[in-house]
Every structure is written in C-alpha cells, then in structure tokens.
Design a protein around this motif. Structure first.
Motif, short mmCIF file in Angstrom:
data_model
loop_
_atom_site.label_atom_id
_atom_site.label_comp_id
_atom_site.label_asym_id
_atom_site.label_seq_id
_atom_site.Cartn_x
_atom_site.Cartn_y
_atom_site.Cartn_z
N MET A 178 0.82 -1.22 0.00
CA MET A 178 0.00 0.00 0.00
C MET A 178 0.85 1.26 0.00
O MET A 178 2.01 1.25 0.37
N PRO A 179 0.23 2.38 -0.39
CA PRO A 179 0.90 3.67 -0.20
C PRO A 179 0.93 4.00 1.29
O PRO A 179 -0.07 3.77 1.98
N ALA A 180 2.04 4.53 1.77
CA ALA A 180 2.13 4.91 3.18
C ALA A 180 1.00 5.87 3.54
O ALA A 180 0.42 5.80 4.62
N ALA A 181 0.66 6.75 2.61
CA ALA A 181 -0.37 7.76 2.89
C ALA A 181 -1.70 7.10 3.23
O ALA A 181 -2.41 7.56 4.13
N ALA A 194 1.73 11.29 11.04
CA ALA A 194 1.54 10.82 9.66
C ALA A 194 2.63 11.41 8.77
O ALA A 194 3.16 10.73 7.88
N GLY A 195 2.97 12.67 9.02
CA GLY A 195 4.04 13.31 8.26
C GLY A 195 5.36 12.60 8.50
O GLY A 195 6.10 12.28 7.57
N LEU A 196 5.64 12.32 9.77
CA LEU A 196 6.91 11.65 10.12
C LEU A 196 7.01 10.27 9.46
O LEU A 196 8.02 9.93 8.86
N LEU A 197 5.94 9.49 9.57
CA LEU A 197 5.98 8.15 8.98
C LEU A 197 6.13 8.22 7.46
O LEU A 197 6.84 7.42 6.86
N SER A 198 5.46 9.18 6.85
CA SER A 198 5.58 9.34 5.39
C SER A 198 7.02 9.62 5.01
O SER A 198 7.53 9.10 4.01
N PHE A 199 7.65 10.45 5.80
CA PHE A 199 9.04 10.80 5.53
C PHE A 199 9.93 9.57 5.73
O PHE A 199 10.74 9.22 4.86
N ASP A 200 9.77 8.92 6.86
CA ASP A 200 10.63 7.77 7.15
C ASP A 200 10.44 6.66 6.12
O ASP A 200 11.37 5.93 5.80
N ALA A 201 9.22 6.54 5.60
CA ALA A 201 8.96 5.48 4.61
C ALA A 201 9.65 5.77 3.29
O ALA A 201 10.02 4.85 2.57
N THR A 202 9.83 7.03 2.97
CA THR A 202 10.26 7.37 1.61
C THR A 202 11.69 7.90 1.52
O THR A 202 12.21 8.04 0.40
N LEU A 203 12.33 8.20 2.65
CA LEU A 203 13.68 8.77 2.59
C LEU A 203 14.63 7.80 1.89
O LEU A 203 14.75 6.64 2.28
N PRO A 209 4.77 9.47 -0.45
CA PRO A 209 3.90 8.68 0.42
C PRO A 209 2.62 8.21 -0.27
O PRO A 209 2.01 7.24 0.16
N ARG A 210 2.24 8.88 -1.35
CA ARG A 210 1.03 8.42 -2.03
C ARG A 210 1.34 7.40 -3.11
O ARG A 210 0.44 6.92 -3.79
N SER A 211 2.59 7.07 -3.31
CA SER A 211 2.93 6.03 -4.28
C SER A 211 2.61 4.66 -3.69
O SER A 211 3.02 4.38 -2.57
N PRO A 212 1.91 3.81 -4.46
CA PRO A 212 1.74 2.44 -3.99
C PRO A 212 3.10 1.84 -3.65
O PRO A 212 4.10 2.23 -4.25
N THR A 213 3.11 0.95 -2.73
CA THR A 213 4.29 0.22 -2.24
C THR A 213 5.17 1.04 -1.29
O THR A 213 6.12 0.53 -0.74
N SER A 214 4.85 2.33 -1.08
CA SER A 214 5.77 3.13 -0.26
C SER A 214 5.80 2.68 1.20
O SER A 214 6.73 3.01 1.93
N ILE A 215 4.82 1.91 1.63
CA ILE A 215 4.84 1.43 3.02
C ILE A 215 6.04 0.50 3.25
O ILE A 215 6.54 0.36 4.37
N LEU A 216 6.54 -0.11 2.17
CA LEU A 216 7.66 -1.04 2.31
C LEU A 216 8.89 -0.39 2.93
O LEU A 216 9.63 -1.03 3.69
N GLY A 217 9.12 0.88 2.63
CA GLY A 217 10.27 1.57 3.19
C GLY A 217 10.20 1.57 4.71
O GLY A 217 11.22 1.48 5.41
#
Ligand SMILES: Cc1cc2nc3c(=O)[nH]c(=O)nc-3n(C[C@H](O)[C@H](O)[C@H](O)COP(=O)(O)OP(=O)(O)OC[C@H]3O[C@@H](n4cnc5c(N)ncnc54)[C@H](O)[C@@H]3O)c2cc1C
Ligand SMILES: Cc1cc2nc3c(=O)[nH]c(=O)nc-3n(C[C@H](O)[C@H](O)[C@H](O)COP(=O)(O)OP(=O)(O)OC[C@H]3O[C@@H](n4cnc5c(N)ncnc54)[C@H](O)[C@@H]3O)c2cc1C
Lengths: 513, 540
Positions: A178-181, A194-203, A209-217
């Motif tokens: 899923m997208p982290a968002a 939510a902002g912090l997690l989005s950042f940590d997922a994508t750095l 964060p709205r890209s599918p699969t970004s939760i994997l990070g």
C-alpha cells in the motif's frame, strides 16, 4: 604475483563485515579500498579544523547487537551514546512534537485516542515487518528454489502468521504494497505523526507517500532497526574505525588508496584483480562490495557476461535523490524540544508536505519546501570543539539529474534549508563556521557510487529479493565462477546494517567448503 | 404485495445484467431493478441531441469476455463488435506518432521516431503478451481466500501456484517486477522516444488515481491490454451502435429467457431480517421480496447506503469505508456537424478512425496527475479521444459525428469542495481548448456537448466518487483483497446478499467477469446446475 583466498573490493561497512567474517574462518583476505579511509558512505570527515562531521550517513540504522557481537565491534571500540535518540518533529507555527525514543516509547502529552491509534498502527506494522525480517538476514529465496532453508524460512513465516490468526494474515496481504499515505490515513493517526511516517517510509527511495508500495520503506526500517537509529560515540568515523580494527584483528589485510580497475576473468573463472596502479593480485574468490552497476559495468565489462544480464544491469535505477548538507556550528543552536543529547530533527509536517516535495523531483527539479532529517550533535560531543556543534542534514527529493544544474542547485538548496532552520532556531545561520553541500553527483564522485544512491540502486519492489540487484545475481553470486557481490545494491539493501556483507560471507564460505 | 422472486438484482449495469442472465437461465426467477429510466450503468448509449447517439461513459470494448458473449447468445441479440483501425499521438512540434493495426507498419512507425524502438517493440509486445496469458485465466475464477483452509480455497490457491509454477524462474522474477513497477520505469527499460513512451503509458493510467510514475501502473496496463476481439490480445473494438449495444443485447437475452426488468426503480434499502436478506424496498415505497439479492452497485453504495449499519459487523463497515474509490476521470461527449480536421495527419490517414491523444510525454501526464493530487482537474489534461462514427454509421446522420473524449485527471472534489456547474463548464472548456489547438475551426463544428465530471458520474451511474472501475485497481484491492479481504467471493456478511459489480474481482471495465463469477457462486449456494456457464477459454 601475490595471492589471497578472497579479495574484497571496497572497505565500505559491508565489505569490512564480510572480510572480517571470512578472516575469522581462516581465509587469507585482502581488502582493497579506493579512498584513504574505511567506511565508504558511512564515515565522517573534517569539515573545518576540529570538526569531524558525518559526511553522508549520520546514524547507524539497523546495525543489530548480533552483528556487533559476531564482528567483535565492541572489542574494537564501538560505543553508542547511552541516551535514546529523541526525534523532534519541527512544525511550522506550532510547538514541535517530541518522540523521546523514536517509535519505541509512548509520546508524552498525546491524548488517549491518538496515542492508542499510534500504538495500534506501530503494533501491526512491527508485526508485519517481523515477517519480512525473516528473509532479510539471509540470502533471499530464489524462484523455483526448493532448498531446505527456503522451506524453513517460509515455514517460520507461515507459523507466525498462523499463530496470529486469519485477520492478521489478510491484513498483511492487503497492506504490504500500500501507499504509506493510505496506511496512515486508515489508522487515523495524528497528522504530525503521519508526516513523520511518510518521511521515514520514503527517505532514500524515489517514491512519495502516495505512491503504492511506499509502506515497504517503513517495513524495512522496522525490520532492520532495533526500534531506533543509533549515534556512535566519536561519530561515524569512530564506528568505521571499529569495523576496520575488528577486521584487522580478525586477520584481514587492508590496503587504502588502491582502487581496483578490473576484475580478471579467465575461461569463465575469476583469477584476481588489477588495481588502478596496474598491479595484478590473484585470488580464486573476489567479493565486490561496491555498487553492482560499477562491478558489472566497469570492473567486469560486458564482454564476459551474457547480454541478458548486461541489459538488466543497465536498467538498475541508480539516480540518488538525497543531498547531504553538513554544517559546522560555532555554538550549539537551540531548537525547541531538543535537549542536551544528540537529537534527530525532522521537518515533514504532514503527508501532503512530503508528497508535494516529491512532485518536482520527478522532473529533475528541487522542491520549494524540502523535507529533511538532521542530526544535531550532543552538547559536549568530542568530535567538535568545546561548546560547538554540528548539524548533519539529509534532504529528500533532490534529484541527481537536476535540470537547472547542481552548480546553482547547491546554492539554492542550502539557502532554502537555512531559511527553514532559521525559523526554528533564529540566529543559526550566523553560527555557521563551515558548510558543505553534497548532492547526488558529488556523492557519486567522492564515494565511487554511480548515481550517488542511498541504496546503490532503487529500493523498490521490482528490485528486491531475487531481483536485487538483478535476477541471476541475487544470491550474492555473479554469473561468473568465483565472483561474489555484496553491498547496499544487493539484498536486503542499504543503510548501515552489514546484512549483505554477512549474507555474502556465508555464501562464500558455503561455496568453498 | 408484489409476488416474490427467487433473485433480485439491484442495478442494470452490464454486470448486473450478465449476472441476471446466468441466474435466469439456471431456472431461477429473476427481477432486475434499475434506478434510472434507462439501463446499462456505465455501458450505455443515449441520444441527448436529436439523431446523435453518445456512448456516454465507456466507449471502447476489448475486455468483454467472449465466453459470455457466446453463453448468452449476444450476437443473436444484436451485438456486433467492430475492430478499429489505429490512432495517433499529436506532438507539440507538429509531428505525430501513428499507430496501426498492422504489426509491421506499427513497428516501422516506432522506428521512424527512434531507430532502436522498432526492435524494442517486438521485445515489449512479446513480454506483455506473456503477462496477459498468465493473468487471463485468473479473471474468470473466484479468487481464493489465502487465510482459509476450505478445500475449495486450497484448491484454487493450488491452481494459482500451479499457474505460477508453469513459469520459468526468470519469468517468475519478471512477473513480480511487472506487477509492481510503474509503467514509466517499465517503458524506460525498452524505449527511447518520449512520444512512444507517452503512447504506451496510456493503458497504465486510464481510470486509475495514479500517475504513470506510480508503482503498480504497469499492471494496470494489462487490464486494458488483456481484451480480445476475435482472439487478438490487446486489440480494441467499437460496439456497433455504441457501448449501450452491449447492455441492450444483454437485456434482450435476459427478457427472452423470461426475466423481468423494472426501470425508474431506485432501491432505497435492502431488507434484512435475522441476518438474512428478504428483499428490497424501492424509493417509492414498493417492496419486492426475494431470498437472494445481488447488488450491482459499488461496494460503498451497497453497504453504506442500502444496508442499515447495525446489520453489519463493525469491522466490515470500517473496511468498506476504507475501500478506495477516488474518481480520477471525466468524460466530454461532443456532437459535431462535420468531421474535424487535424492538419498534422496526412490527407486520408486512417488514424482519425482510432484513438487520438495530445499528450506527447510521460512528464505531461504525470504533471496532470500532480494537479489531481492538489485537488483540481489537470490544466493540461490527458485525452483519449475517438470518433466512433468514422466507422459506425449507425450513431449519427450522414456527415455528422459523435466524438468521445475520456479525460484525466479529474478529481471527485475541487480542493475539498463540491463541484459547481461553473467548475464543470471550465473543465469542459479546458478539454475543448486542447483539441482546438490541434484542429482549427473545431469549436465551430460543435452542435452539442455533454460534460461529465465525477460528480455527474456519481449522480447518474451511481459510481461513488465517480470512480469508473467501482474501486481503484491497486494491489490492496485486487484478487482476494477485492473488495474486502475475507469477502472477495461475492458474498457478504448478510446471508443471501451478494455483490456482482466491478467492485469485485477481477474489477472494472466492460468485462462481464464479475457478474458471471458471482452468478456461479450463487448457483453453487442455491445448488443449481451451472453447466451453461462455460469455463474460461485459454488463449494460446
Ligand atoms: C545522503 C545519504 C544519507 C544516508 N544516511 C544514512 C543514515 O543516516 N543511516 C544509515 O544507516 N544509512 C544512511 N545512508 C545509507 C548508507 O550510507 C549506505 O547504504 C551504506 O553506507 C552503504 O554501505 P556499503 O558498504 O554497502 O557501500 P559503500 O559505503 O558505498 O562502500 C563502498 C566502498 O567501496 C569503495 N569503492 C568503490 N569502487 C571501488 C573500486 N573500484 N576499488 C576499490 N574501492 C572501491 C568506495 O570508496 C567505498 O568505500 C545514507 C545514504 C545517503 C546517500
Ligand atoms: C467515463 C467512463 C469511461 C469508461 N470507459 C471504458 C471503456 O472505454 N472501456 C471499458 O471496458 N470500460 C470503461 N469504463 C469502465 C466500465 O464502464 C465500468 O467499469 C463498468 O461499466 C461497470 O459496470 P458494472 O456493471 O460493474 O457497474 P455499473 O455500470 O456502475 O452499474 C451499476 C448500476 O446500478 C445502478 N444502481 C446503483 N444504485 C442503485 C440503486 N440504489 N437502485 C437501483 N439501481 C442502482 C446504476 O444506475 C447502474 O446502472 C468507463 C467508465 C466510465 C465511467
């Protein structure tokens, strides 16, 4: 011609990890490193007299205690700051949100409902990350492989799921790509978190964060970190010196300032390497612990590989998008929410802010309001003069291929981040003694990493597990007898965790046995 | 009190009708109730200006399963699919990229734009076709529940594994990559010319709330590529008489086998007693009873609007709320008094009979998506434009034409506020302006226009948030996750209540597979003979 059992190319932390383990098992090991110091992208350098500042990586994300013990790093002097590293989320026009121990502890002052949603989300993410963790500390299963190990790992993962029950399994299979968002939105967590997690997922990865699969990070962070990034006493250089010293103690020989020009292949077999200086050194096994694109593209050359793999290697997406800004400060700046210890500051106020900053990077442009994380050194840190401090900033979404060119880009980026920092710590600009901007092309040049990528190559689903770095070389074996690879570009990926070095050493020992 | 039926199908979209046809043919007595005074849902053709028929929503047919056409004898009931010729992408520099049905001509045209892309196209076509073949048999089967130990689920799971196991190791690795990549990254591995990538990226974004650079869009490509017209993987066709011809043929087949359709009959509530459905109540108060109710409406409309919340488990309701169906597309239908000219095309070019586009780079597409994320329609929108009347003379008087413009991106709300009529008109103008840039005098040819944003799609067709597929096609909403994990087999927490619309596996498009698969599950529950539903044909 001198001869070794194994030559390791590159004294990044992964190369040193492998060399250490191989030497411990009685191999004659030579490590050849292009630069003058060990550590690759994870060391510090002297930015101004008396200031030793993390050049690229500034914390050890995911180096776990088992690895530290296996390598004898404590004996070689590796120490961590005793206090947990707090995360301070910087928020425009509001007080910061402070997480005293990253994801590991409840957040003081947060209302019951928000606190519960946060803990619930962390609970399910950690559970799911633990399933993936099973596969990270070993060679990834290859498709069609029916080895005992694969079955064992698969069984362990299946058992874990089974114990947790149907709904956990279903939830895992739904969420994993899923997208982290969407994940944070469903969990209804506080918007700042939510902002912090989005950042940590994508750095470090080219997704928003709205890209599918970004939760994997985020899974990767949770699976490789014992809850928290850690800052070593004496800075990154001290940590890398410990890796080096432990390697020496194990019996490995290190040569610095010795770039390898070519891996010698004869009759489909590796026979050694030739250095930039023209010296040929023999070994039946070569472990290339540098970017896979450099290994296959430059050191081996397309002549000795079949076209399929050459094409695959060419398709590895290596363009990095994180820029380091390093600031030597004459005095330690104050940030609301930060205490005296080393502190992680994060500017990523909301999911939308992280996504908006991602947009221009797709087109080779810099974000207007870049998101970043920074490490502020502890008061009394010995790596800077008394009373002084460093601020080490990793800025997200700063594309390698900047259309307007990095000459202007470096200046513009520094200016926009300084303006932001000034909002939270008025006067900080005046305290700057020295500063440097290391954009992806600078990282490429200085650390010999094509593209200057955090993970040596995009860390996205299509390049994970048996596709990392490419199909046919994902078990740390190149399709050439005697040639092995490790490093951030191989499974499981980048970050200072030593896992690919560990796994590759295990493969080599298995192969020669 | 009305006489009870065996089954009531809520909604006469194509999936509702397919479902009803199969059930009626198994000997059940089926009633279809449709809220509009026309049938077809998003597969509809209506005459909004005298003499000219629009395909108001969907406009091309490729996904519709040939097995269903045969089972339900749709050709006998008037359905005819005509293949169309080619198409063009107009470039900003005055050149264009043509597409042709003839493989060699197509390849030559690619090579004209980048010499190596002609050869790359062979490799690309081969790889994508292989992916299509792998996924195609999965469409016509109920997805297994991976958390279930029931023999049937285990069996289906084994089928999936077996399919996967037929691949070589290399193919497995490629399949995983293909399923998870962005269409943009995927195309970068083959092609050099920007316009070629822009052209091929189209199928990765149509109907999705994602840009071509979002992971997962390569898979969406399959959804559009998979169709077959006369067994030709990836080819598209027009339904003669507009997309409504498909639902007209379905209703004719349904009525011929003894079924009943009520139009202008909006269901306001699905009746539930003791956890079992007993029928439906219409907006006008009429009650219709049946022990089986099948909803063709999307999953949100069905469970959040038609069923009383206390009848459902709380966790289920939460998951339905979390189901993602953000609309991303609009439609502008235009009646023209004459055939527009596109000076970029050579005289007499067949390209005007196919799909035409004005987006010549992937970046322009992606920027259009950024606008959508920010809550507005794309300033430089992507258009999938066709003039079906160049091939199908039945839709307009001689000389006049129907032009269909599918538009992306178009959000369900404008910066969190509802659409206004002024917004809608401005959106329509944005589209017209883009066409006029490439077609002088275009605006003067317009007789009539129908502009549909997600607001209109929701109000008329009932698609929540205007999502054209009744739910986004992302991993978390595919296969056993569609629409809700644990409820991916067309059943619901309420006994006797089923869902059969595009919200269910295998998803959106005028395909008919959800309606058919749901019918098979219902016949299984009701212990009916289902031999009239033929199994999926495998293409070779
Ligand atoms: C901006 C940025 C910030 C980061 N921040 C963090 C962080 O805070 N925490 C974290 O855990 N991770 C962080 N990372 C990621 C982390 O730095 C890397 O993933 C990790 O250092 C990779 O280690 P490695 O040993 O695989 O490779 P490297 O560190 O790249 O080591 C490779 C070594 O090989 C040498 N070499 C290359 N070519 C040759 C040759 N031909 N001959 C001889 N030697 C050669 C190089 O000089 C280098 O020493 C960050 C990355 C970036 C880009
Ligand atoms: C603008 C647009 C363009 C498209 N283009 C294409 C294309 O070119 N090719 C393609 O293959 N697909 C296309 N699609 C997608 C495709 O049309 C849909 O996925 C498909 O038609 C959905 O069919 P369905 O039967 O599942 O549901 P629907 O068509 O949504 O049918 C649901 C029916 O239920 C009725 N209903 C809802 N609520 C109630 C109620 N309470 N009581 C009674 N009735 C009710 C509705 O009125 C409707 O008739 C397009 C869709 C749109 C919107």
């Amino acid at each position: 011609m001198k001869s070794f059992d194994t030559i390791v190319i590159g004294a990044g932390h992964n190369g040193m990890t492998a060399a250490n383990l191989l030497a411990r098992r009685g191999q004659k090991v030579l490590v050849l490193e292009a630069s003058q110091v060990p550590g690759g992208m994870a060391t510090s350098s002297e930015l101004a007299p008396g200031y030793s500042i993390p050049s690229i990586a500034h914390s050890l994300n995911g180096l776990d205690d088992k690895t530290i013990a296996a390598l004898g790093l404590a004996g070689a002097g590796l120490r961590f700051e005793p206090d947990p590293l707090p995360t301070v989320c910087l928020l425009p026009a509001a007080d910061p949100l402070v997480l005293p121990n990253g994801y590991a502890a409840p957040i003081p002052g947060m209302a019951g409902g928000d606190q519960k949603n946060w803990q619930d989300l962390l609970g399910s993410l950690s559970f799911q990350a633990a399933i993936l963790k099973q596969f990270i500390a070993s060679t990834p299963p290859q498709p069609r492989e029916r080895s005992f190990q694969l079955k064992a790992e698969g069984l362990k993962a299946a058992l874990k799921m089974k114990r947790a029950g149907k709904s956990e399994l279903r939830e895992f299979l739904r969420m994993v790509l899923m997208p982290a968002a969407d994940v944070v939105q469903e969990a209804e967590i506080d918007r700042r978190l939510a902002g912090l997690l989005s950042f940590d997922a994508t750095l470090g990865i080219a997704v928003g964060p709205r890209s599918p699969t970004s939760i994997l990070g985020l899974y990767y962070r949770l699976a490789t970190q014992t809850g928290q990034p850690r800052v070593p006493v004496g800075g990154m250089a001290a940590a890398m010196n410990a890796f080096h010293q432990a390697g020496v103690a194990a019996g490995a020989v290190f040569r610095f300032g010795t770039p390898v020009r070519r891996i010698v292949v004869d009759g489909g077999k590796v026979t050694g390497v030739v250095t930039e200086g023209g010296e040929e050194i023999g070994a039946a096994t070569v472990l290339s612990a540098i970017s896979p694109v450099a290994t296959f593209g430059s050191l081996v050359g397309s002549r000795v590989m079949d076209t399929g793999i050459v094409r695959d290697v060419r398709s590895i997406r290596t363009k990095g998008n994180v820029t380091k800004l390093n600031l030597a400060l004459g005095l330690r700046p104050t940030f609301k929410g930060a205490g005296n210890g080393a502190t992680r500051l994060v500017f990523a106020p909301s999911v939308d802010d992280v996504e908006r900053a991602f947009n221009p990077s797709k087109y080779g442009e810099l974000p207007e309001a870049p998101c970043f994380e920074a490490i502020l050194s502890a008061a009394g840190d010995q790596s800077v003069p008394a009373g002084a401090a460093y601020l080490s900033v990793s800025v997200q979404n700063t594309p390698y291929d900047l259309r307007s060119g990095w000459k202007k880009g470096r200046v513009a980026l520094m200016k926009s981040v300084m303006t932001r920092l000034e909002q939270f710590s008025p006067g900080i600009a005046k305290a700057v003694v020295a500063a440097e901007t290391l954009a992806p092309p600078d990282i490429e040049e200085r650390y010999h990493v094509p593209g200057g990528h955090w993970h040596h190559g995009e860390w996205q689903v299509d390049r994970l597990f048996f596709n990392r770095p490419v199909f046919g070389a994902a078990n740390y074996r190149a399709p050439i007898e005697g040639l092995f690879i490790c490093g951030a570009g191989t499974h499981p990926g980048g970050g200072v965790n030593g896992l690919s070095g560990l796994n590759a050493a295990r493969e080599i020992l298995g192969a020669v046995r | 009190m009305n006489k009870p039926y065996d089954v009531i199908v809520v909604g006469a979209g194509h999936n509702g009708l397919v479902n009803a046809c199969y059930l009626q043919r198994s000997g059940l007595n089926v009633l279809v109730v449709e809220k509009n005074d026309w049938i077809g849902g998003a597969a509809v053709s209506r005459e909004l200006t005298p003499g000219i028929l629009y395909s108001n929503c969907s406009y091309v047919c490729s996904l519709f399963r040939p097995e269903i056409m045969r089972d339900l004898e749709l050709a006998k009931h008037g359905l005819q699919i005509i293949a169309y010729e080619g198409g063009a992408v107009f470039k900003q520099d005055g050149d264009f990229l043509a597409s042709y049905r003839n493989h060699h001509a197509h390849r030559r045209e690619f090579a004209r734009h980048a010499p190596r892309d002609g050869e790359a196209y062979e490799r690309y076509a081969r790889d994508v076709t292989r992916q299509c073949r792998f996924i195609q048999p999965l469409l016509m089967r109920t997805a297994p529940d991976p958390a279930s130990l029931k023999p049937r689920d285990l069996g289906e799971m084994l089928f999936l594994l077996k399919k996967f196991n037929e691949l070589t190791a290399r193919e497995m690795a490629d399949t995983i990559r293909f399923w998870t990549m962005s269409i943009s990254d995927f195309l970068d591995e083959y092609f050099e010319a920007e316009v070629i990538k822009a052209y091929l990226a189209i199928s990765g974004i149509i109907g999705t709330a994602l840009g071509p650079m979002s992971p997962g869009t390569a898979y969406v490509l399959l959804h559009h590529y998979m169709g077959e017209v006369d067994g030709n993987v990836g080819a598209w066709g027009y339904a003669r008489g507009g997309m409504g011809a498909i639902t007209r043929a379905l209703s004719s087949s349904f009525l011929a086998s003894g079924g009943t359709i009520l139009t202008d009959a909006q269901v306001s509530k699905v009746l539930v007693r003791n956890g079992r459905t007993t029928g439906v109540v219409l907006e006008n108060g009429d009650e219709h009873l049946a022990t089986t109710v099948v909803s063709n409406a999307d999953v949100k409309r069905t469970f959040l609007k038609l069923v009383e919340e206390p009848e459902l488990p709380g966790d289920f309701v939460r998951q339905v709320r979390n189901f993602k169906m953000r609309g991303s597309s609009g439609k502008v239908n235009i009646a023209l008094d004459s055939l527009p000219e596109f000076p970029a095309l050579p005289k007499g070019s067949p390209c005007i009979r196919g799909d035409m586009h004005f987006t010549d780079t992937v970046e322009r597409m992606e920027r259009g998506y950024d606008d959508w994320k920010a809550g507005t329609w794309s300033a430089d929108p992507f258009l999938d434009m066709m003039i079906p009347t160049t091939i199908d003379p039945t839709m307009a008087p001689p000389g006049q034409h129907f032009m269909s413009c599918f538009v992306q991106y178009c959000p369900p709300k404008i910066r969190n506020a509802d659409w206004t009529d002024a917004d809608r008109d401005a959106f329509g103008q944005t589209v017209i302006n883009q066409i006029a840039d490439y077609s002088p005098g275009f605006k003067d040819r317009i007789i009539h226009m129908e502009v549909r944003t997600p607001r209109e799609l929701e109000a008329e067709v009932g698609l929540t948030e205007g999502n054209i597929f009744q739910g986004e096609l992302t991993f978390d909403q595919l296969l056993f996750n569609r629409p809700i994990p644990g409820y991916a087999q067309y059943r619901s927490p309420i006994a006797g209540l089923y869902i059969c619309g595009s919200s269910t596996h295998p998803g959106g498009g005028v395909m008919g597979a959800p309606g058919r698969n749901a019918a098979i599950e219902i016949m299984r529950d009701l212990k009916r003979n289902a031999s009239h539903a033929s199994p999926a044909h495998e293409i070779l």
